[in-house]
Design an enzyme around this catalytic site. Structure first.
Site, PDB file in Angstrom:
ATOM      1  N   ASN A 298       0.814  -1.222   0.000  1.00  0.00           N
ATOM      2  CA  ASN A 298       0.000   0.000   0.000  1.00  0.00           C
ATOM      3  C   ASN A 298       0.846   1.271   0.000  1.00  0.00           C
ATOM      4  O   ASN A 298       0.309   2.364   0.156  1.00  0.00           O
ATOM      5  CB  ASN A 298      -0.914   0.019   1.230  1.00  0.00           C
ATOM      6  CG  ASN A 298      -1.851  -1.167   1.279  1.00  0.00           C
ATOM      7  OD1 ASN A 298      -2.353  -1.606   0.250  1.00  0.00           O
ATOM      8  ND2 ASN A 298      -2.082  -1.711   2.476  1.00  0.00           N
ATOM      9  N   TYR A 352      10.764   3.205   6.728  1.00  0.00           N
ATOM     10  CA  TYR A 352      11.492   3.599   7.941  1.00  0.00           C
ATOM     11  C   TYR A 352      12.687   2.685   8.187  1.00  0.00           C
ATOM     12  O   TYR A 352      13.796   3.150   8.487  1.00  0.00           O
ATOM     13  CB  TYR A 352      10.521   3.553   9.119  1.00  0.00           C
ATOM     14  CG  TYR A 352      11.090   4.023  10.437  1.00  0.00           C
ATOM     15  CD1 TYR A 352      11.284   5.377  10.681  1.00  0.00           C
ATOM     16  CD2 TYR A 352      11.400   3.109  11.444  1.00  0.00           C
ATOM     17  CE1 TYR A 352      11.782   5.811  11.901  1.00  0.00           C
ATOM     18  CE2 TYR A 352      11.896   3.539  12.666  1.00  0.00           C
ATOM     19  CZ  TYR A 352      12.088   4.886  12.891  1.00  0.00           C
ATOM     20  OH  TYR A 352      12.589   5.311  14.098  1.00  0.00           O
ATOM     21  N   THR A 386       7.484   7.127  24.311  1.00  0.00           N
ATOM     22  CA  THR A 386       7.369   8.466  23.740  1.00  0.00           C
ATOM     23  C   THR A 386       5.921   8.714  23.318  1.00  0.00           C
ATOM     24  O   THR A 386       5.067   7.821  23.394  1.00  0.00           O
ATOM     25  CB  THR A 386       8.273   8.621  22.502  1.00  0.00           C
ATOM     26  OG1 THR A 386       7.814   7.720  21.479  1.00  0.00           O
ATOM     27  CG2 THR A 386       9.727   8.311  22.839  1.00  0.00           C
TER      28      THR A 386
END
Length: 445
Positions: A298, A352, A386
């Site tokens: 995708n 990433y 985080t």
């Protein structure tokens, strides 16, 4: 973000119930406290060679209580195993079993550190086998430790004494609370560069450091830690984060620079700002990064290209400018943020992971191009608490927290402590490497 489960299983009455049910019981980690002791308890030093005695003398000079043979009911705060002269796997039996006899008495938050040689430096098969065996046993031992204890190793290049400055710097880091979320890792000392930090509490005094992506999260934690250690900080982030960026810089008495790091002249502008405001630039921390997660089936060009542009292409371009403009002289430091996603991969993060693996490759190749005395390294966080990980679905987040040897997520300050160590003068013999801060896991985040 608070780890509610960790807090519950460490408090009565649920602590006893969790133990009876065999549930994971992550311990509160021993983290660095300014002015606090390097270690709680004595150091058991295992080893019989000259290197062991030399290290014992150094540890005594640090004000630590050193014992050479464990006795029942002694409670060492650390076990240091010196195996620099091992040349055959059969020679590991005595020191390893000596460690085994002391492990049950290791204090909570204790440390096990091996000091050995890189297998890659060996020419004899038996020597290479023994050295690689040390790595296997240490990583396995790190999985077995409990109570917030960690196990890590230092590999000192052939021809270097085990007391070379960067080996001692690495040892102090790994023994201290600064390395709380570093587990099952090795730091390799490749040469004799590096000088002792004159001030253990402020090892970056007089340094000027720039941190990209400094407005929040890990970047803000890095900026705070570098400032705590004595550096003057330039905080960099995109104009959209200007208010938060200014708050970080003002709190640290530093300067803020609003900048898109993908701009062609970003490196030159950072260097000009540092020279104009502070007269120099000593440390560059490439922290800025983005995620645009999608399964590869995708994925579109916008998501792919944006992540590559910010996470790796910008760093490559800025580094070229810093080096071409003599921005970092002897003693300069570049530290890049990689990720365990770049080592193990992570579903939905092909862009990433590619960018962070690219950071690791860039660091390894750039090391040879750095000025004499300057270094470049990477820090690869695992699951860190985080704002980004707080958005992960609850069940996935809980699993990711527990799937490491320390059974919890790390904090932004854990990443910052590793960055600060690699930025210090004492780390001058460590370059081209990637240090994982992941609690000994390969879950990407």
């Amino acid at each position: 973000m608070a780890d509610t489960y960790l807090n519950l299983v460490n408090a009565a009455p649920l602590a006893g119930l969790a133990k009876r049910l065999g549930l994971p019981r992550p311990a509160e980690l021993r983290r660095y406290r300014p002015g606090g002791p390097l270690l709680d308890g004595p150091v058991l030093l295992v080893g019989t060679g000259n290197g062991a005695q030399d290290l014992a003398d150094v540890l005594l000079g640090w004000g630590l209580d050193v014992i050479r043979q464990h006795r029942p009911h002694q409670r060492p705060g650390a076990i240091v195993v010196v195996l620099d002269d091992v040349s055959d796997p059969s020679a590991l039996s005595a020191p390893v079993l000596a460690v085994a006899g002391a492990l049950r008495d290791l204090r909570p938050g204790g440390r096990v550190v091996t000091v050995s040689r890189p297998a890659a430096d060996a020419t004899e098969p038996a020597t290479a086998a023994a050295r690689r065996a040390v790595e296997g046993l240490l990583r396995s031992l790190a999985h077995e430790l409990r109570g917030g204890a960690t196990g890590n190793g230092i590999l000192v290049g052939d021809g270097l004494p085990v007391t070379v400055t960067s080996a001692l710097g690495a040892l102090r880091f790994l023994l201290s609370g600064r390395s709380a979320f570093v587990d099952g890792q090795f730091l390799t000392v490749v040469d004799g560069q590096g000088v002792p930090d004159p001030d253990a509490e402020r090892p970056l005094a007089g340094k000027v450091a720039v941190v990209t992506g400094a407005a929040r999260g890990i970047g803000a934690a890095i900026a705070r830690t570098l400032h705590r250690d004595g550096a003057r900080v330039i905080a960099v982030d995109v104009p959209a984060a200007g208010e938060a960026l200014a708050a970080v810089a003002n709190n640290l008495g530093g300067t803020a620079l609003q900048l898109d790091i993908t701009a062609p002249d970003a490196g030159a502008r950072i260097l000009a700002h540092a020279r104009d405001r502070h007269g120099r630039l000593d440390v560059v921390v490439h922290n800025a990064g983005i995620t645009r997660d999608k399964l590869l089936a995708n994925m579109d060009a916008a998501r792919w290209d944006a992540v590559i542009a910010v996470n790796i292409a910008a760093q490559l371009r800025m580094n070229e400018q810093f080096l071409a403009l003599d921005g970092l002289g002897a003693g300069g430091r570049i530290i890049s943020l990689a990720s365990t996603s770049g080592i193990a991969g992570n579903r939905g993060q092909t862009n990433y992971a590619a960018s962070k693996a690219g950071v690791i490759g860039m660091v390894a190749a750039t090391a040879a191009r750095m000025p004499a005395g300057a270094t470049i390294n990477a820090v690869a966080p695992g699951f860190i608490e985080t704002e980004m990980t707080a958005r992960i679905p609850f069940a996935t987040r809980e699993v990711a927290r527990r799937l490491n040897s320390l059974q919890q997520g790390g904090r932004p300050t854990d990443v910052a402590e590793a960055v600060a160590f690699l930025a210090s003068d004492a780390a001058g013999g460590i370059t081209g490497q990637t240090l994982r801060v992941c609690g000994q896991n390969l879950v990407g985040a």
